[in-house]
Scaffold this motif. Structure first.
Motif, PDB file in Angstrom:
ATOM      1  N   SER A  17       0.831  -1.202   0.000  1.00 11.99           N
ATOM      2  CA  SER A  17       0.000   0.000   0.000  1.00 11.99           C
ATOM      3  C   SER A  17       0.868   1.256   0.000  1.00 11.99           C
ATOM      4  O   SER A  17       1.989   1.248   0.505  1.00 11.99           O
ATOM      5  CB  SER A  17      -0.902   0.034   1.238  1.00 11.99           C
ATOM      6  OG  SER A  17      -1.798  -1.049   1.257  1.00 11.99           O
ATOM      7  N   ARG A  67      -9.691  -0.963  -4.953  1.00 13.54           N
ATOM      8  CA  ARG A  67      -8.345  -0.972  -4.372  1.00 13.54           C
ATOM      9  C   ARG A  67      -7.892   0.424  -3.949  1.00 13.54           C
ATOM     10  O   ARG A  67      -7.132   0.561  -2.995  1.00 13.54           O
ATOM     11  CB  ARG A  67      -7.334  -1.532  -5.389  1.00 13.54           C
ATOM     12  CG  ARG A  67      -7.636  -2.949  -5.830  1.00 13.54           C
ATOM     13  CD  ARG A  67      -6.521  -3.501  -6.702  1.00 13.54           C
ATOM     14  NE  ARG A  67      -6.344  -2.739  -7.938  1.00 13.54           N
ATOM     15  CZ  ARG A  67      -5.207  -2.143  -8.302  1.00 13.54           C
ATOM     16  NH1 ARG A  67      -4.146  -2.201  -7.510  1.00 13.54           N
ATOM     17  NH2 ARG A  67      -5.123  -1.495  -9.454  1.00 13.54           N
ATOM     18  N   GLN A  82      -5.481   6.729  -1.300  1.00  9.38           N
ATOM     19  CA  GLN A  82      -5.019   5.519  -0.625  1.00  9.38           C
ATOM     20  C   GLN A  82      -5.018   4.378  -1.628  1.00  9.38           C
ATOM     21  O   GLN A  82      -6.055   4.070  -2.230  1.00  9.38           O
ATOM     22  CB  GLN A  82      -5.933   5.185   0.552  1.00  9.38           C
ATOM     23  CG  GLN A  82      -5.559   3.919   1.292  1.00  9.38           C
ATOM     24  CD  GLN A  82      -4.226   4.022   2.008  1.00  9.38           C
ATOM     25  OE1 GLN A  82      -3.940   5.042   2.641  1.00  9.38           O
ATOM     26  NE2 GLN A  82      -3.409   2.985   1.913  1.00  9.38           N
ATOM     27  N   ASN A  84      -4.243   0.468  -2.193  1.00  2.04           N
ATOM     28  CA  ASN A  84      -4.024  -0.835  -1.570  1.00  2.04           C
ATOM     29  C   ASN A  84      -3.923  -1.916  -2.642  1.00  2.04           C
ATOM     30  O   ASN A  84      -4.307  -1.708  -3.792  1.00  2.04           O
ATOM     31  CB  ASN A  84      -5.164  -1.157  -0.614  1.00  2.04           C
ATOM     32  CG  ASN A  84      -5.285  -0.164   0.521  1.00  2.04           C
ATOM     33  OD1 ASN A  84      -4.297   0.403   0.986  1.00  2.04           O
ATOM     34  ND2 ASN A  84      -6.512   0.057   0.984  1.00  2.04           N
TER      35      ASN A  84
END
Length: 127
Positions: A17, A67, A82, A84
């Motif tokens: 991440s 994601r 963000q 991930n």
């Protein structure tokens, strides 16, 4: 002077991440739309995600849906991406862009609708 400033890129292993930040200089989240685009070597620029405080639902490209999450912090006047479950195909230079929201009735999400761009931050996903 309107200037988005990206940070947070780097090298990460597949499945990892990262959180990218886009700090606002010369504009506020309240009256702006923010978008993330990316460009990989030898490929065309791709839109990743678009966001505004006015519009209920952010936009996500199919390739990142589920994601990536875009969010805004009014106090910090910063937008975050963000990321991930990163994949090697997410490797690219990521650009933050902003535009004045009042001229649009819908969430703007095309590159030509964004006149102000940051310098970009490199994201590399590799083992």
């Amino acid at each position: 002077q309107v200037q988005p400033v990206e940070s947070g890129g780097g090298l990460v292993q597949p499945g990892g991440s990262l959180r990218l930040s886009c700090a606002a200089s010369g504009f506020t989240l309240a009256d702006s739309a923010i978008a993330w685009f990316r460009q990989a070597p030898g490929k065309e620029r791709e839109r990743v995600s678009c966001f505004s405080r006015r519009d209920e639902s952010p936009y996500y490209a199919d390739s990142v849906k589920g994601r990536f999450t875009i969010s805004g912090d009014n106090a910090e006047n910063t937008v975050y991406l963000q990321m991930n479950s990163l994949k090697p195909e997410d490797t690219a230079v990521y650009y933050c862009a902003t535009t004045r929201l009042s001229v649009f009735r819908r969430l703007p999400c095309r590159a030509l609708e964004y006149p102000y761009w940051g310098q970009g931050t490199q994201v590399t996903v590799s083992s």
